[in-house]
Design a protein around this motif. Structure first.
Motif: not given
Length: 283
Positions: A73-78, A100-103, A134-146
């Motif tokens: 999620p942290g590397l996606r293009k808008r 994307v929900q890595p556990r 996002s594993i790359a950014k170690e940050a949380a994102f919103c799938f539907v808002c993206y």
């Protein structure tokens, strides 16, 4: 002597005429080669209004490949960076991949709020439809808002760009997830509505608030076809459609209503959905 003078006069006229055109050509060449002319020519060539100037366009995805999209999620293009004709295809591709929900990932700890904290995978259970990490950014994102934030016209800086482009890292404030969801008309819920409508049109808010039975749809289609048949006849005959008095107590409700009633009395299927006293007529 006279022939000599005439010949001299003729040659003089020719030389004068040639000198005039030579002088005119030199003047044009000087103007063309002057710094001002060169500057004007360069300005015309680089002017935005020049006919050869073309605005940059977003490249089409000629051969769309789901594997070419970034999974993290942290590397996606808008979504708005894709060509408008490809944006729905990109959305469907990401929906096919699911959230994307890595556990099993060993999430990085950070010093936040007076202590070392990290992302808690148990948060997925509370927000399973949209929360991503996002594993790359170690940050949380919103799938539907993206997927749909740009589509509903939400602007950067409204707070929702944190869950779309920047990434949320406030692990000491898990209540921010509920705040992000917000009220019923929030940006997140509007994006969720579009998400549900895309994956299943039957779950759109219009169908939820106004459920229609299959029989009601069938009756509507019957009534529509009968109305169009009557309107087509009146138009072909060049006849007026409306009447002076179309109220229920009128003896003549106009050509359209009277023709529709006449048509319904001869078609039981149409009478059921058009006439109020349909049971009496059907008998």
């Amino acid at each position: 002597m006279s022939d000599y003078n005439a010949s001299r006069k003729k040659n003089k006229g020719n030389s004068t005429l040639d000198a005039y055109f030579q002088k005119k050509r030199r003047t044009q060449e000087d103007n063309t080669s002057s710094p001002i002319a060169t500057q004007n020519q360069n300005e015309n060539e680089s002017s935005p209004s020049a006919p050869n100037t073309t605005a940059p366009t977003r490249e089409r995805v000629t051969q769309f490949d789901i594997n070419s999209l970034s999974y993290d999620p942290g590397l996606r293009k808008r979504i708005s960076d894709y060509h408008p004709d490809d944006q729905d295809a990109v959305r469907r591709a990401y929906i096919q991949r699911t959230v994307v929900q890595p556990r099993d990932h060993d999430f990085q700890q950070r010093f936040v709020g007076g202590g070392m904290r990290r992302f808690n995978p148990d948060w997925y259970d509370a927000y399973k439809t949209w929360l991503e990490c996002s594993i790359a950014k170690e940050a949380a994102f919103c799938f539907v808002c993206y997927l749909f934030r740009d589509d509903i016209g939400a602007m950067d800086g409204d707070g929702h760009d944190t869950f779309v482009s920047k990434g949320f890292k406030g692990w000491n404030r898990p209540h921010a997830f509920s705040k992000h969801v917000g009220a019923i008309n929030s940006v997140h819920n509007r994006c969720m509505e579009k998400y549900n409508a895309l994956i299943d049109p039957q779950t759109s808010i219009q169908n939820v608030l106004s459920p229609v039975t299959p029989q009601a749809r069938k009756d509507y289609q019957t009534r529509l076809v009968a109305s169009l048949d009557c309107l087509r006849y009146l138009l072909l005959q060049g006849m007026a459609i409306r009447g002076h008095d179309e109220s229920e107590n009128s003896f003549n409700q106009g050509n359209f209503r009277e023709l529709l009633k006449w048509y319904a009395k001869r078609k039981k299927k149409v009478a059921k959905v058009v006439l109020k006293n349909a049971p009496e007529i059907i008998k």
